[in-house]
Write a protein that holds these residues in place. Structure first.
Motif, PDB file in Angstrom:
ATOM      1  N   LEU A  22      16.583  25.081  -5.455  1.00  0.00           N
ATOM      2  CA  LEU A  22      14.951  25.199  -6.251  1.00  0.00           C
ATOM      3  C   LEU A  22      14.875  25.078  -7.716  1.00  0.00           C
ATOM      4  O   LEU A  22      14.662  25.045  -8.471  1.00  0.00           O
ATOM      5  N   GLY A  23      15.479  26.545  -8.106  1.00  0.00           N
ATOM      6  CA  GLY A  23      16.209  26.611  -9.546  1.00  0.00           C
ATOM      7  C   GLY A  23      17.140  25.651 -10.131  1.00  0.00           C
ATOM      8  O   GLY A  23      16.930  26.110 -11.356  1.00  0.00           O
ATOM      9  N   ARG A  24      17.409  25.520  -9.622  1.00  0.00           N
ATOM     10  CA  ARG A  24      18.501  24.405 -10.324  1.00  0.00           C
ATOM     11  C   ARG A  24      17.593  23.201 -10.279  1.00  0.00           C
ATOM     12  O   ARG A  24      17.954  22.866 -11.911  1.00  0.00           O
ATOM     13  N   SER A  25      16.569  22.623  -9.580  1.00  0.00           N
ATOM     14  CA  SER A  25      15.569  21.752  -9.838  1.00  0.00           C
ATOM     15  C   SER A  25      14.373  21.874 -11.328  1.00  0.00           C
ATOM     16  O   SER A  25      14.198  20.892 -11.719  1.00  0.00           O
ATOM     17  N   LEU A  26      14.193  23.215 -11.533  1.00  0.00           N
ATOM     18  CA  LEU A  26      13.524  23.469 -12.343  1.00  0.00           C
ATOM     19  C   LEU A  26      13.754  23.436 -13.680  1.00  0.00           C
ATOM     20  O   LEU A  26      14.045  24.724 -14.460  1.00  0.00           O
ATOM     21  N   GLY A  27      15.559  23.703 -13.791  1.00  0.00           N
ATOM     22  CA  GLY A  27      16.313  23.395 -14.912  1.00  0.00           C
ATOM     23  C   GLY A  27      16.497  24.839 -15.451  1.00  0.00           C
ATOM     24  O   GLY A  27      17.155  24.998 -16.061  1.00  0.00           O
ATOM     25  N   LEU A  28      16.435  26.006 -13.785  1.00  0.00           N
ATOM     26  CA  LEU A  28      17.407  27.105 -14.608  1.00  0.00           C
ATOM     27  C   LEU A  28      18.955  27.321 -14.893  1.00  0.00           C
ATOM     28  O   LEU A  28      19.654  26.250 -14.422  1.00  0.00           O
ATOM     29  N   ALA A  29      19.181  27.764 -16.107  1.00  0.00           N
ATOM     30  CA  ALA A  29      20.770  28.252 -16.624  1.00  0.00           C
ATOM     31  C   ALA A  29      21.663  28.442 -15.189  1.00  0.00           C
ATOM     32  O   ALA A  29      20.745  29.488 -15.521  1.00  0.00           O
ATOM     33  N   VAL A  30      22.100  28.992 -15.200  1.00  0.00           N
ATOM     34  CA  VAL A  30      23.829  28.926 -14.671  1.00  0.00           C
ATOM     35  C   VAL A  30      23.656  30.720 -14.267  1.00  0.00           C
ATOM     36  O   VAL A  30      23.217  30.793 -13.586  1.00  0.00           O
ATOM     37  N   GLU A  31      23.376  31.059 -15.757  1.00  0.00           N
ATOM     38  CA  GLU A  31      23.017  32.462 -15.815  1.00  0.00           C
ATOM     39  C   GLU A  31      21.709  33.407 -14.829  1.00  0.00           C
ATOM     40  O   GLU A  31      22.136  34.358 -14.613  1.00  0.00           O
ATOM     41  N   ILE A  93      12.833  40.658  -8.701  1.00  0.00           N
ATOM     42  CA  ILE A  93      12.734  39.317  -7.644  1.00  0.00           C
ATOM     43  C   ILE A  93      12.139  39.738  -5.926  1.00  0.00           C
ATOM     44  O   ILE A  93      11.227  40.058  -5.184  1.00  0.00           O
ATOM     45  N   VAL A  94      12.957  41.013  -6.088  1.00  0.00           N
ATOM     46  CA  VAL A  94      13.022  42.588  -5.199  1.00  0.00           C
ATOM     47  C   VAL A  94      11.751  42.922  -4.746  1.00  0.00           C
ATOM     48  O   VAL A  94      11.116  43.002  -4.029  1.00  0.00           O
ATOM     49  N   LEU A  95      11.225  43.268  -5.661  1.00  0.00           N
ATOM     50  CA  LEU A  95       9.585  43.848  -5.816  1.00  0.00           C
ATOM     51  C   LEU A  95       8.987  43.767  -5.699  1.00  0.00           C
ATOM     52  O   LEU A  95       8.072  43.745  -5.597  1.00  0.00           O
ATOM     53  N   ASP A  96       9.146  41.664  -6.201  1.00  0.00           N
ATOM     54  CA  ASP A  96       8.041  41.470  -6.832  1.00  0.00           C
ATOM     55  C   ASP A  96       7.054  39.765  -5.467  1.00  0.00           C
ATOM     56  O   ASP A  96       6.591  38.948  -5.472  1.00  0.00           O
ATOM     57  N   HIS A  97       8.673  39.797  -4.781  1.00  0.00           N
ATOM     58  CA  HIS A  97       8.356  38.556  -3.110  1.00  0.00           C
ATOM     59  C   HIS A  97       7.138  38.563  -3.376  1.00  0.00           C
ATOM     60  O   HIS A  97       7.414  37.508  -1.787  1.00  0.00           O
ATOM     61  N   HIS A  98       6.863  39.615  -2.818  1.00  0.00           N
ATOM     62  CA  HIS A  98       5.430  39.292  -1.977  1.00  0.00           C
ATOM     63  C   HIS A  98       4.339  39.587  -2.594  1.00  0.00           C
ATOM     64  O   HIS A  98       3.227  39.611  -2.261  1.00  0.00           O
ATOM     65  N   GLU A  99       4.053  39.614  -4.328  1.00  0.00           N
ATOM     66  CA  GLU A  99       3.185  38.725  -4.814  1.00  0.00           C
ATOM     67  C   GLU A  99       2.018  38.053  -4.399  1.00  0.00           C
ATOM     68  O   GLU A  99       3.624  36.663  -4.211  1.00  0.00           O
ATOM     69  N   ARG A 100       0.577  37.972  -4.802  1.00  0.00           N
ATOM     70  CA  ARG A 100       0.516  36.948  -4.533  1.00  0.00           C
ATOM     71  C   ARG A 100      -0.744  36.224  -5.694  1.00  0.00           C
ATOM     72  O   ARG A 100      -1.496  37.121  -6.557  1.00  0.00           O
ATOM     73  N   TYR A 117       9.100  35.031 -13.120  1.00  0.00           N
ATOM     74  CA  TYR A 117       8.961  33.414 -12.874  1.00  0.00           C
ATOM     75  C   TYR A 117      10.098  32.915 -11.438  1.00  0.00           C
ATOM     76  O   TYR A 117       9.641  32.450 -10.497  1.00  0.00           O
ATOM     77  N   MET A 118      11.359  33.952 -11.663  1.00  0.00           N
ATOM     78  CA  MET A 118      12.059  33.821  -9.810  1.00  0.00           C
ATOM     79  C   MET A 118      10.981  34.206  -9.024  1.00  0.00           C
ATOM     80  O   MET A 118      11.850  34.212  -7.734  1.00  0.00           O
ATOM     81  N   ALA A 119      10.161  35.676  -8.534  1.00  0.00           N
ATOM     82  CA  ALA A 119       9.524  35.846  -7.623  1.00  0.00           C
ATOM     83  C   ALA A 119       8.609  35.018  -7.019  1.00  0.00           C
ATOM     84  O   ALA A 119       8.870  35.019  -6.447  1.00  0.00           O
ATOM     85  N   ARG A 120       8.169  34.466  -8.425  1.00  0.00           N
ATOM     86  CA  ARG A 120       7.428  32.956  -7.394  1.00  0.00           C
ATOM     87  C   ARG A 120       8.385  32.240  -6.296  1.00  0.00           C
ATOM     88  O   ARG A 120       7.901  31.242  -6.303  1.00  0.00           O
ATOM     89  N   ILE A 121       9.515  31.584  -7.599  1.00  0.00           N
ATOM     90  CA  ILE A 121      10.407  31.312  -6.675  1.00  0.00           C
ATOM     91  C   ILE A 121      10.566  31.251  -5.763  1.00  0.00           C
ATOM     92  O   ILE A 121      10.353  30.285  -4.460  1.00  0.00           O
ATOM     93  N   VAL A 122      10.887  32.475  -5.343  1.00  0.00           N
ATOM     94  CA  VAL A 122      11.513  33.425  -3.656  1.00  0.00           C
ATOM     95  C   VAL A 122      10.720  33.561  -3.102  1.00  0.00           C
ATOM     96  O   VAL A 122      10.674  33.220  -1.579  1.00  0.00           O
ATOM     97  N   LYS A 123       9.303  33.170  -3.352  1.00  0.00           N
ATOM     98  CA  LYS A 123       8.189  33.651  -2.878  1.00  0.00           C
ATOM     99  C   LYS A 123       7.753  32.223  -1.862  1.00  0.00           C
ATOM    100  O   LYS A 123       7.531  32.249  -1.370  1.00  0.00           O
ATOM    101  N   VAL A 124       8.124  30.923  -2.828  1.00  0.00           N
ATOM    102  CA  VAL A 124       7.254  29.890  -1.879  1.00  0.00           C
ATOM    103  C   VAL A 124       8.739  29.343  -0.451  1.00  0.00           C
ATOM    104  O   VAL A 124       8.316  28.968   0.274  1.00  0.00           O
ATOM    105  N   VAL A 125       9.868  30.066  -0.868  1.00  0.00           N
ATOM    106  CA  VAL A 125      10.789  29.527  -0.832  1.00  0.00           C
ATOM    107  C   VAL A 125      10.910  31.007   1.085  1.00  0.00           C
ATOM    108  O   VAL A 125      11.002  30.115   2.053  1.00  0.00           O
TER     109      VAL A 125
END
Length: 175
Positions: A22-31, A93-100, A117-125
């Motif tokens: 998903l991150g790649r699809s969203l255009g996130l840079a490699v780092e 991500i670790v802290l915020d993956h259960h935020e809504r 932003y990346m916590a929102r990605i992980v939340k969906v997945v």
């Protein structure tokens, strides 16, 4: 709940892999994808501090047990923050993956764009993988069966943009 360390391992691997797609699809840079992968792989690390009887529970959790489970994002971040040079984005991500999206999540009640932003990605997945993995109290949903409830949760629980982009991915990328 999560059943066993094997289930937790499989879940963490699935969430990492699909988050990177998903991150790649969203255009996130490699780092940034590297940080996304680290955070996604370790998003539930704090569950290891929850008592085994809660982690391995196959039934409904009591309010007290649920309160323990809700601490796992904070525990995970505390543990990883002691790791030298661990990426800040991954800690979030670790802290915020259960935020809504509606602000009713944990641990801090963040909402919408205040959730990293990346916590929102992980939340969906994370949500998708939970729906499509078997649990003692219910069978796994198929990819097709999970799409509708995932979309229904977008906007209140899940970031709408992330959910729609995730559902656009080819089915072989998400199972």
């Amino acid at each position: 709940m999560l059943l066993s360390s094997r289930t937790l391992y499989d879940h963490s691997f699935n969430v990492c892999f699909m988050s990177l797609v998903l991150g790649r699809s969203l255009g996130l840079a490699v780092e940034r994808r590297r940080s996304l992968g680290r955070g996604a792989l370790l998003h539930d690390l704090g569950m290891m501090r929850a008592p085994a009887e809660i982690r391995d529970s196959v039934g409904e959790l009591s309010p007290e047990e649920l309160a323990q489970v809700r601490k796992h994002p904070t525990w995970g971040r505390q543990t990883l923050s002691m790791t030298p040079n661990f990426p800040y984005d991954a800690l979030n991500i670790v802290l915020d993956h259960h935020e809504r999206a509606d602000g009713t999540g944990c641990p801090n009640g963040l909402s919408k764009k205040n959730i990293p932003y990346m916590a929102r990605i992980v939340k969906v997945v994370d949500t998708y993988d939970a729906m499509t993995s078997p649990r003692p109290h219910r069978p796994a949903l198929s990819t097709t069966q999970a799409a509708s409830p995932l979309l229904e949760r977008s906007g209140s629980d899940l970031d709408r943009e992330m959910t729609i982009e995730f559902l656009r991915l080819p089915s072989q990328a998400i199972r």
